[in-house]
Design a protein around this motif. Structure first.
Motif, PDB file in Angstrom:
ATOM      1  N   VAL A  25       4.692   6.552   5.664  1.00 42.61           N
ATOM      2  CA  VAL A  25       4.703   5.051   6.340  1.00 42.61           C
ATOM      3  C   VAL A  25       5.646   5.101   7.392  1.00 42.61           C
ATOM      4  CG1 VAL A  25       5.044   2.801   5.814  1.00 42.61           C
ATOM      5  CG2 VAL A  25       4.008   4.189   4.063  1.00 42.61           C
ATOM      6  N   PHE A  26       5.118   4.360   8.652  1.00 46.51           N
ATOM      7  CA  PHE A  26       6.029   4.354   9.541  1.00 46.51           C
ATOM      8  C   PHE A  26       5.787   2.837  10.267  1.00 46.51           C
ATOM      9  CE2 PHE A  26       5.238   8.774   9.719  1.00 46.51           C
ATOM     10  CZ  PHE A  26       6.396   9.406   9.647  1.00 46.51           C
ATOM     11  N   LEU A  58       1.625  -5.372  -2.437  1.00 44.88           N
ATOM     12  CA  LEU A  58       2.363  -5.671  -1.606  1.00 44.88           C
ATOM     13  C   LEU A  58       2.155  -6.899  -0.810  1.00 44.88           C
ATOM     14  CD1 LEU A  58       5.160  -4.282  -0.452  1.00 44.88           C
ATOM     15  CD2 LEU A  58       3.789  -3.215   1.109  1.00 44.88           C
ATOM     16  N   GLY A  59       0.719  -7.530  -0.954  1.00 48.25           N
ATOM     17  CA  GLY A  59       0.544  -8.640  -0.359  1.00 48.25           C
ATOM     18  C   GLY A  59      -0.415  -8.605   0.832  1.00 48.25           C
ATOM     19  N   ILE A  60      -0.871  -7.487   1.296  1.00 47.35           N
ATOM     20  CA  ILE A  60      -1.812  -7.285   2.427  1.00 47.35           C
ATOM     21  C   ILE A  60      -3.159  -7.551   1.973  1.00 47.35           C
ATOM     22  CG2 ILE A  60      -2.689  -5.346   3.749  1.00 47.35           C
ATOM     23  CD1 ILE A  60       0.085  -3.967   3.989  1.00 47.35           C
ATOM     24  N   ARG A  61      -3.533  -8.210   2.923  1.00 42.71           N
ATOM     25  CA  ARG A  61      -4.828  -8.809   3.076  1.00 42.71           C
ATOM     26  C   ARG A  61      -5.865  -8.298   4.065  1.00 42.71           C
ATOM     27  NH1 ARG A  61      -3.550  -8.779  -1.303  1.00 42.71           N
ATOM     28  NH2 ARG A  61      -3.615 -10.429  -3.003  1.00 42.71           N
ATOM     29  N   ASN A  71       6.611   7.603   1.431  1.00 41.65           N
ATOM     30  CA  ASN A  71       5.058   7.899   1.390  1.00 41.65           C
ATOM     31  C   ASN A  71       4.559   7.105   0.395  1.00 41.65           C
ATOM     32  OD1 ASN A  71       2.546   9.235   0.559  1.00 41.65           O
ATOM     33  ND2 ASN A  71       3.415  10.997   1.648  1.00 41.65           N
ATOM     34  N   ILE A  72       3.571   6.323   0.634  1.00 43.67           N
ATOM     35  CA  ILE A  72       2.925   5.327  -0.099  1.00 43.67           C
ATOM     36  C   ILE A  72       2.201   5.786  -1.498  1.00 43.67           C
ATOM     37  CG2 ILE A  72       1.088   4.772   1.008  1.00 43.67           C
ATOM     38  CD1 ILE A  72       1.708   1.762   0.522  1.00 43.67           C
ATOM     39  N   GLU A 129       5.883   0.895  -3.549  1.00 46.20           N
ATOM     40  CA  GLU A 129       5.516   0.382  -2.271  1.00 46.20           C
ATOM     41  C   GLU A 129       6.482  -0.890  -1.817  1.00 46.20           C
ATOM     42  OE1 GLU A 129       2.879  -1.352  -5.652  1.00 46.20           O
ATOM     43  OE2 GLU A 129       3.702   0.179  -5.022  1.00 46.20           O
ATOM     44  N   HIS A 130       7.090  -1.467  -2.654  1.00 42.33           N
ATOM     45  CA  HIS A 130       8.071  -2.668  -2.542  1.00 42.33           C
ATOM     46  C   HIS A 130       9.220  -2.018  -2.097  1.00 42.33           C
ATOM     47  CE1 HIS A 130       5.416  -5.703  -4.530  1.00 42.33           C
ATOM     48  NE2 HIS A 130       5.184  -4.731  -5.325  1.00 42.33           N
TER      49      HIS A 130
END
Length: 358
Positions: free
Chosen positions: A269-270, A63-66, A284-285, A290-291
């Motif tokens: 997820v919230f 998703l891009g999270i680091r 719910n991931i 996820e996208h």
């Protein structure tokens, strides 16, 4: 950026989240009186397996999270915590661990970038608030261990939740630990009375102008490079007009649904820890794409539309703080406990008269 409207620029800025707060377990060995998750959540769900969490984290990276913040209940109670942390570090994530400091942190020190310890007073004051004897001694021992490993690059920080019994120790806690362990950040905050957490009216600070002014005067005594403001207090604390005047695109303080997501111990997820209800549920991931969750989660949309559609009180439109504030923290909205969200001001702004006219 020429050719783009304000809404388009904001949507581009929020295209990918930066941070994920992960609650890998709902178990805890303390009973903090102000806990935003509440006792009812404890041990009501089974922990996900290490393989399941690895799958979730791969989705977050996709998703891009680091950056991953391990928070919520007590992460060290998850049986495979060290294995998960070491695996995340191999993937290149920046890792921040929030802990009550009662478990030995030695095994994770070489993997974490920052450890944030919860300290709510000195000695027995802390122990009484968290409901566990000897907790202060345990957390200080672990802060000492983390500080000793500072040469390896780990940062040691402290969160302090302020209630009636410890408010007088706010500066004492900072001075005590900073003088001994040169802490990285100190976050003394007045806890938000979450609709889903513990009821703690009997120990909660009475919010009035006198209290807020005293709180702000104390915050000013802490070096700026060591102070962390939480729950949208930036716009209550900072009155410098230059902070809010900029020809570029100013981004709001609230990260919920714009740069941040929260993953519960079962994968739900919230957008924010204080909005964990069906109307803010994003998916719910563990099982959902996820996208799709990030793009169209209904909770994320509520937080984004607050900014994109200016769903704020009329007075806020003419306040210089608007681009960063957008009516403040939604958990501090005056009708939060009744489920309110849009078109209501942060009650702390009203009390302190934090409005700055144009």
């Amino acid at each position: 950026m020429k050719g783009f409207g304000r809404e388009e620029l904001l949507e581009l800025a929020w295209e990918k989240p930066i941070l994920a707060q992960i609650e890998i377990t709902n178990k805890c060995n303390q009973e903090c009186k102000f806990c935003y998750t509440g006792k009812k959540a404890m041990e009501t769900k089974h922990d996900l397996t290490l393989v399941q969490w690895q799958g979730i984290i791969l989705k977050l990276r996709n998703l891009g999270i680091r950056r991953l913040d391990f928070t919520g209940r007590e992460s060290f109670m998850y049986p495979d915590f060290t294995a998960l942390i070491s695996w995340c570090k191999e993937l290149g994530f920046e890792l921040r661990i929030n802990t009550n400091g009662t478990s030995d942190v030695s095994n994770v020190l070489k993997f974490a970038d920052e450890i944030v310890f919860s300290v709510h007073g000195i000695g027995s004051v802390h122990d009484e608030i968290v409901g566990k004897a000897n907790s202060f001694n345990l957390v200080e021992a672990n802060i000492r261990r983390a500080f000793a490993n500072g040469v390896n690059g780990i940062r040691t920080s402290i969160n302090m939740s302020l209630v009636r019994s410890n408010y007088h120790q706010m500066m004492e806690v900072f001075t005590y630990f900073d003088s001994r362990y040169d802490i990285y950040k100190f976050a003394p905050s007045i806890p938000v009375p979450s609709r889903f957490g513990n009821v703690f009216e009997d120990i909660a600070l009475v919010l009035n102008r006198e209290l807020l002014e005293d709180y702000i005067n104390n915050l000013k005594k802490i070096p700026k490079n060591k102070l962390t403001l939480k729950h949208g207090f930036h716009s209550i604390f900072i009155d410098d007009r230059e902070h809010y005047i900029n020809s570029g695109l100013l981004l709001p303080n609230c990260a919920a649904g714009k740069y941040k997501l929260v993953v519960e111990s079962d994968g739900k997820v919230f957008p924010c820890n204080f909005f964990k209800s069906e109307e803010f549920y994003c998916g719910n991931i563990l099982t959902d794409n996820e996208h799709r969750i990030w793009k169209s989660g209904k909770g994320f949309e509520r937080f984004r539309q607050l900014v994109l559609k200016d769903r704020i009180p009329e007075e806020c439109h003419i306040c210089l703080k608007k681009p960063r504030c957008y009516s403040g923290c939604r958990a501090w909205a005056s009708n939060y406990e009744e489920g309110g969200f849009e078109n209501v001001k942060d009650q702390r702004c009203e009390i302190r008269s934090a409005f700055i006219g144009g």
